[in-house]
Scaffold this motif. Sequence first.
Motif, PDB file in Angstrom:
ATOM      1  N   ALA A 176       0.981  -1.242  -0.016  1.00  0.00           N
ATOM      2  CA  ALA A 176       0.123  -0.084   0.037  1.00  0.00           C
ATOM      3  C   ALA A 176       0.789   1.291  -0.095  1.00  0.00           C
ATOM      4  N   ILE A 177       1.718   1.206   0.732  1.00  0.00           N
ATOM      5  CA  ILE A 177       2.820   2.145   0.714  1.00  0.00           C
ATOM      6  C   ILE A 177       3.359   2.738  -0.560  1.00  0.00           C
ATOM      7  N   TRP A 178       3.715   1.786  -1.189  1.00  0.00           N
ATOM      8  CA  TRP A 178       4.402   1.716  -2.809  1.00  0.00           C
ATOM      9  C   TRP A 178       3.367   2.156  -3.864  1.00  0.00           C
ATOM     10  N   ALA A 179       2.205   1.878  -3.233  1.00  0.00           N
ATOM     11  CA  ALA A 179       1.260   2.272  -4.214  1.00  0.00           C
ATOM     12  C   ALA A 179       0.672   3.923  -4.166  1.00  0.00           C
ATOM     13  N   VAL A 180       0.802   4.316  -2.889  1.00  0.00           N
ATOM     14  CA  VAL A 180       0.826   5.700  -2.571  1.00  0.00           C
ATOM     15  C   VAL A 180       2.138   6.325  -3.085  1.00  0.00           C
ATOM     16  N   HIS A 181       3.407   5.842  -3.196  1.00  0.00           N
ATOM     17  CA  HIS A 181       4.471   6.486  -3.642  1.00  0.00           C
ATOM     18  C   HIS A 181       4.206   6.480  -5.056  1.00  0.00           C
ATOM     19  N   LYS A 210     -10.927   6.937  -0.188  1.00  0.00           N
ATOM     20  CA  LYS A 210     -10.307   7.103   1.377  1.00  0.00           C
ATOM     21  C   LYS A 210      -9.794   5.722   2.016  1.00  0.00           C
ATOM     22  N   ARG A 211     -10.132   4.605   1.071  1.00  0.00           N
ATOM     23  CA  ARG A 211      -9.789   3.665   1.436  1.00  0.00           C
ATOM     24  C   ARG A 211      -8.531   2.696   0.342  1.00  0.00           C
ATOM     25  N   ILE A 212      -7.635   2.124   0.683  1.00  0.00           N
ATOM     26  CA  ILE A 212      -6.844   1.328  -0.182  1.00  0.00           C
ATOM     27  C   ILE A 212      -7.214  -0.205   0.209  1.00  0.00           C
ATOM     28  N   ARG A 213      -7.370  -0.972  -1.057  1.00  0.00           N
ATOM     29  CA  ARG A 213      -7.791  -2.319  -1.061  1.00  0.00           C
ATOM     30  C   ARG A 213      -6.448  -3.187  -1.366  1.00  0.00           C
ATOM     31  N   ILE A 214      -6.040  -4.140  -0.493  1.00  0.00           N
ATOM     32  CA  ILE A 214      -4.798  -4.858  -0.990  1.00  0.00           C
ATOM     33  C   ILE A 214      -5.319  -6.389  -0.823  1.00  0.00           C
ATOM     34  N   SER A 274      -7.000   2.795   5.724  1.00  0.00           N
ATOM     35  CA  SER A 274      -7.047   4.007   5.268  1.00  0.00           C
ATOM     36  C   SER A 274      -6.177   4.904   4.461  1.00  0.00           C
ATOM     37  N   THR A 275      -6.573   5.446   3.577  1.00  0.00           N
ATOM     38  CA  THR A 275      -5.493   6.002   2.649  1.00  0.00           C
ATOM     39  C   THR A 275      -4.749   7.118   3.479  1.00  0.00           C
ATOM     40  N   LEU A 276      -5.303   7.845   4.331  1.00  0.00           N
ATOM     41  CA  LEU A 276      -4.447   8.969   5.125  1.00  0.00           C
ATOM     42  C   LEU A 276      -3.524   8.112   5.996  1.00  0.00           C
ATOM     43  N   GLU A 277      -3.915   7.090   6.652  1.00  0.00           N
ATOM     44  CA  GLU A 277      -2.980   6.548   7.539  1.00  0.00           C
ATOM     45  C   GLU A 277      -1.724   5.891   6.527  1.00  0.00           C
ATOM     46  N   VAL A 278      -1.941   5.331   5.340  1.00  0.00           N
ATOM     47  CA  VAL A 278      -0.855   4.889   4.615  1.00  0.00           C
ATOM     48  C   VAL A 278      -0.087   6.160   4.145  1.00  0.00           C
ATOM     49  N   MET A 279      -0.644   7.306   3.846  1.00  0.00           N
ATOM     50  CA  MET A 279       0.075   8.488   3.102  1.00  0.00           C
ATOM     51  C   MET A 279       1.060   9.072   4.374  1.00  0.00           C
ATOM     52  N   ASN A 335       4.821   9.574   4.175  1.00  0.00           N
ATOM     53  CA  ASN A 335       5.306  10.741   4.193  1.00  0.00           C
ATOM     54  C   ASN A 335       6.398  10.425   5.517  1.00  0.00           C
ATOM     55  N   GLU A 336       6.357   9.768   6.377  1.00  0.00           N
ATOM     56  CA  GLU A 336       7.251   9.551   7.428  1.00  0.00           C
ATOM     57  C   GLU A 336       8.508   8.861   6.878  1.00  0.00           C
ATOM     58  N   MET A 337       8.483   7.964   5.616  1.00  0.00           N
ATOM     59  CA  MET A 337       9.555   7.224   5.111  1.00  0.00           C
ATOM     60  C   MET A 337      10.371   8.190   4.241  1.00  0.00           C
ATOM     61  N   VAL A 338       9.453   9.144   3.540  1.00  0.00           N
ATOM     62  CA  VAL A 338      10.398  10.156   2.598  1.00  0.00           C
ATOM     63  C   VAL A 338      10.938  11.208   3.373  1.00  0.00           C
ATOM     64  N   ALA A 339      10.477  11.525   4.710  1.00  0.00           N
ATOM     65  CA  ALA A 339      11.299  12.469   5.391  1.00  0.00           C
ATOM     66  C   ALA A 339      12.359  11.723   6.021  1.00  0.00           C
ATOM     67  N   THR A 340      12.452  10.294   6.627  1.00  0.00           N
ATOM     68  CA  THR A 340      13.459   9.861   6.941  1.00  0.00           C
ATOM     69  C   THR A 340      14.538   9.888   5.813  1.00  0.00           C
ATOM     70  N   LEU A 341      14.179   9.425   4.218  1.00  0.00           N
ATOM     71  CA  LEU A 341      15.166   9.284   3.396  1.00  0.00           C
ATOM     72  C   LEU A 341      15.787  10.731   3.041  1.00  0.00           C
TER      73      LEU A 341
END
Length: 105
Positions: free
Chosen positions: A24-29, A62-66, A80-85, A89-95
């Motif tokens: 899901a994180i990769w899909a949001v990416h 609003k939801r991501i289905r996997i 929840s799309t917002l939770e995955v986003m 965001n945390e991953m991108v900030a860390t990178l």
Amino acid sequence: MSQYYVQSGNLRTVVQAQSSVKAAIWAVHQAMQQVLPVDEAPTASVANVEDPRPVTVIMLAKRIRISERGFDRRDATELSTLEVMSQWNEMVATLDRLERMMHAA
């Protein structure tokens, strides 16, 4: 790694990942790359007048289905799309912090 079918809004993608959450994180990416490119590689440009093909804008729901079994499955995991986003965001900030640390060294 397993193969996951990820869908939300008009996004439908097949992702290889270690877990459904990582898929899901990769899909949001993929979706976020159209508005906030995080790498320096050139991507398809909306302003490219030489390419007459219409640009499809990814719109998430609003939801991501996997699912590991296919699209439109009733037994798909929903997040929840917002939770995955937020996780994306945390991953991108860390990178970004790691990259700045490498350049400062």
